[in-house]
Design a protein around this motif. Structure first.
Motif, mmCIF file in Angstrom:
data_model
loop_
_atom_site.group_PDB
_atom_site.id
_atom_site.type_symbol
_atom_site.label_atom_id
_atom_site.label_comp_id
_atom_site.label_asym_id
_atom_site.label_seq_id
_atom_site.Cartn_x
_atom_site.Cartn_y
_atom_site.Cartn_z
ATOM 1 N N ASN A 211 0.690 -1.135 0.132
ATOM 2 C CA ASN A 211 0.056 -0.062 0.058
ATOM 3 C C ASN A 211 0.876 1.236 -0.103
ATOM 4 N N SER A 212 2.172 1.063 0.451
ATOM 5 C CA SER A 212 3.023 2.268 0.355
ATOM 6 C C SER A 212 3.758 2.419 -1.073
ATOM 7 N N CYS A 213 3.426 1.479 -1.929
ATOM 8 C CA CYS A 213 3.988 1.846 -3.313
ATOM 9 C C CYS A 213 3.082 2.550 -4.204
ATOM 10 N N ARG A 214 3.517 3.163 -5.260
ATOM 11 C CA ARG A 214 2.881 3.647 -6.215
ATOM 12 C C ARG A 214 2.662 2.718 -7.309
ATOM 13 N N ARG A 215 3.490 2.180 -7.710
ATOM 14 C CA ARG A 215 3.641 1.166 -9.005
ATOM 15 C C ARG A 215 4.182 -0.136 -8.721
ATOM 16 N N VAL A 216 3.108 -1.004 -8.243
ATOM 17 C CA VAL A 216 3.483 -2.605 -8.090
ATOM 18 C C VAL A 216 3.276 -3.469 -9.158
ATOM 19 N N ALA A 217 4.313 -4.368 -9.329
ATOM 20 C CA ALA A 217 4.405 -5.170 -10.155
ATOM 21 C C ALA A 217 4.219 -6.723 -9.673
ATOM 22 N N ILE A 218 3.369 -7.449 -10.427
ATOM 23 C CA ILE A 218 3.316 -8.794 -9.699
ATOM 24 C C ILE A 218 3.840 -9.861 -10.704
ATOM 25 N N CYS A 219 4.596 -10.881 -10.155
ATOM 26 C CA CYS A 219 5.036 -11.783 -11.059
ATOM 27 C C CYS A 219 4.381 -13.284 -10.392
ATOM 28 N N ALA A 220 3.676 -13.815 -11.438
ATOM 29 C CA ALA A 220 2.952 -15.067 -10.975
ATOM 30 C C ALA A 220 3.444 -16.189 -11.651
ATOM 31 N N GLY A 221 3.642 -17.547 -10.658
ATOM 32 C CA GLY A 221 3.971 -18.524 -11.284
ATOM 33 C C GLY A 221 3.051 -19.778 -11.081
ATOM 34 N N ALA A 222 3.596 -20.916 -11.109
ATOM 35 C CA ALA A 222 2.584 -22.220 -10.964
ATOM 36 C C ALA A 222 1.822 -22.166 -9.774
ATOM 37 N N GLY A 223 2.538 -21.721 -8.655
ATOM 38 C CA GLY A 223 1.728 -21.719 -7.194
ATOM 39 C C GLY A 223 0.685 -20.729 -7.535
ATOM 40 N N ALA A 224 0.280 -19.966 -8.519
ATOM 41 C CA ALA A 224 -0.800 -19.081 -8.542
ATOM 42 C C ALA A 224 -2.075 -19.765 -9.333
ATOM 43 N N ARG A 225 -1.849 -21.131 -9.747
ATOM 44 C CA ARG A 225 -2.740 -22.075 -10.408
ATOM 45 C C ARG A 225 -4.068 -21.962 -9.507
ATOM 46 N N GLY A 226 -5.210 -21.974 -9.929
ATOM 47 C CA GLY A 226 -6.269 -21.875 -9.355
ATOM 48 C C GLY A 226 -6.727 -21.047 -8.519
ATOM 49 N N ALA A 227 -6.167 -19.734 -8.465
ATOM 50 C CA ALA A 227 -6.290 -18.532 -7.828
ATOM 51 C C ALA A 227 -6.411 -17.219 -8.888
ATOM 52 N N GLY A 228 -6.765 -17.668 -9.905
ATOM 53 C CA GLY A 228 -6.734 -16.537 -11.065
ATOM 54 C C GLY A 228 -7.791 -15.511 -10.553
ATOM 55 N N ALA A 229 -8.826 -15.625 -10.221
ATOM 56 C CA ALA A 229 -9.839 -14.488 -9.727
ATOM 57 C C ALA A 229 -9.409 -13.830 -8.659
ATOM 58 N N GLU A 230 -8.601 -14.380 -7.598
ATOM 59 C CA GLU A 230 -8.123 -13.562 -6.522
ATOM 60 C C GLU A 230 -6.776 -12.964 -6.897
ATOM 61 N N LEU A 231 -6.119 -13.309 -7.991
ATOM 62 C CA LEU A 231 -5.054 -12.610 -8.343
ATOM 63 C C LEU A 231 -5.380 -11.467 -9.006
ATOM 64 N N ASP A 279 7.892 0.117 -8.155
ATOM 65 C CA ASP A 279 8.694 0.626 -6.936
ATOM 66 C C ASP A 279 8.101 -0.339 -6.033
ATOM 67 N N GLY A 280 7.351 -1.585 -6.370
ATOM 68 C CA GLY A 280 6.908 -2.724 -5.356
ATOM 69 C C GLY A 280 6.926 -3.711 -6.139
ATOM 70 N N PHE A 281 7.300 -5.146 -5.699
ATOM 71 C CA PHE A 281 7.282 -6.278 -6.287
ATOM 72 C C PHE A 281 6.663 -7.168 -5.445
ATOM 73 N N LEU A 282 5.568 -8.016 -6.119
ATOM 74 C CA LEU A 282 4.898 -8.869 -5.383
ATOM 75 C C LEU A 282 4.947 -10.236 -6.213
ATOM 76 N N ILE A 283 5.742 -11.486 -5.509
ATOM 77 C CA ILE A 283 5.999 -12.591 -6.205
ATOM 78 C C ILE A 283 4.774 -13.575 -5.468
ATOM 79 N N VAL A 284 4.095 -14.177 -6.804
ATOM 80 C CA VAL A 284 2.818 -15.201 -6.258
ATOM 81 C C VAL A 284 3.371 -16.341 -6.631
ATOM 82 N N GLY A 285 3.750 -17.274 -5.908
ATOM 83 C CA GLY A 285 3.941 -18.916 -6.322
ATOM 84 C C GLY A 285 4.833 -18.998 -7.458
ATOM 85 N N SER A 286 6.142 -18.257 -7.369
ATOM 86 C CA SER A 286 6.957 -18.550 -8.715
ATOM 87 C C SER A 286 8.493 -18.638 -7.856
#
Length: 298
Positions: A211-231, A279-286
């Motif tokens: 929430n403190s970042c202005r431009r977040v990037a998400i990197c999603a891998g195999a661990g995000a399978r089945g959670a597409g809607a939440e992602l 300026d922010g990086f979220l890794i989801v299941g990768s």
């Protein structure tokens, strides 16, 4: 024990237990040190068998099946060099978290270690690639070993391995000795799903950072399978594009308005721009190895 049960071979018991677990697909190639197992494959058409040109193909096909169906498959190879050829695929499964069951032949039980033909101890050889790797000692051991192999593959998302001496493959229960400690039913096919949840304080800390970042990037891998809607909901809240690692290709559709496509050597220029500008990086299941494409600190 029932007469019909006593006539079942070690291989019969293993295949029937795999089927009970829902493992109904096997890839492999025949060889003289695995003939007993192939005879059981012949008499159990419920186990779908795909004959391949090379053992490495068998393991890689098995891994591909597991990755893209989410269900474990089996691969089978003869002893010695045939078994060794499986290792490329099994290491792929270990690194990418694919549940597979490898079955290999061994020399005759009383010639193991005696420099017999193709006398390679695959149970020891596979210990680094497979979290569970055991030698099947006879039909009395077959169900227990199979249960533990499948359970390990499913719970740990890793390959498992059973090595069976050529003569043991065709032994029946009448030819084996059951110890007093081998209590019937002490293992089962009652596999349980489990989920790992981080503590609430870690979730709150992560939310504060994002929430403190202005431009977040998400990197999603195999661990995000089945959670597409939440992602996609997370992407909407953060205004964050979803960049997909290779094994995360199907976590959200390619035409999702939230994704810029792939990353790395075969990624898109849009994905690279997202990484360079965030300026922010979220890794989801990768656990992608192409972390040299990730945003750089500072």
């Amino acid at each position: 024990m029932a007469r019909a049960e006593a006539k079942k071979t070690t291989s019969d018991l293993i295949i029937e237990r795999l089927l009970a677990w829902g493992v109904d697909t096997c890839f492999g190639i025949c060889g003289d040190q695995v003939n007993g197992f192939f005879e059981s494959l012949r008499t159990h058409p419920e186990m779908r068998f795909t004959h391949v040109r090379h053992e490495e193909n068998a393991a890689l096909a098995c891994v591909g099946y597991a990755k893209f169906t989410g269900r474990p498959a089996a691969c089978v190879a003869t002893a010695g060099p045939g078994a060794i050829h499986l290792l490329n695929g099994l290491y792929d499964a270990r690194i990418d978290g694919a549940p597979v069951i490898a079955i290999t032949g061994l020399a005759y039980h009383d010639t193991v270690g005696a420099h017999f033909l193709q006398d390679v101890p695959s149970d020891r050889l596979f210990e680094h690639a497979c979290m569970f790797s055991e030698r099947v000692m006879g039909p009395a051991h077959a169900i227990t070993a199979t249960d533990l192999a499948v359970r390990s593959a499913l719970m740990n998302r890793t390959p498992s391995h059973l090595a069976i001496p050529i003569d043991v493959q065709s032994w029946t229960l009448e030819q084996d000795t059951v110890s007093d400690k081998n209590v019937p039913g002490h293992t089962s096919t009652a596999g349980q799903r489990f989920e790992v949840m981080p503590p609430q304080e870690q979730i709150a800390a992560a939310a504060e950072i994002l929430n403190s970042c202005r431009r977040v990037a998400i990197c999603a891998g195999a661990g995000a399978r089945g959670a597409g809607a939440e992602l996609e909901r997370v992407a909407e809240v953060l205004g964050a594009p979803i960049v997909k690692a290779g094994l995360g290709k199907d976590c959200v559709p390619d035409d999702s308005p939230y994704t810029t496509g792939g990353m790395g050597l075969i990624g898109t220029s849009a994905s690279q721009e997202v990484f360079e500008d965030c300026d922010g990086f979220l890794i989801v299941g990768s656990s992608t190895p192409y972390y040299d494409f990730w945003p750089r600190p500072g």
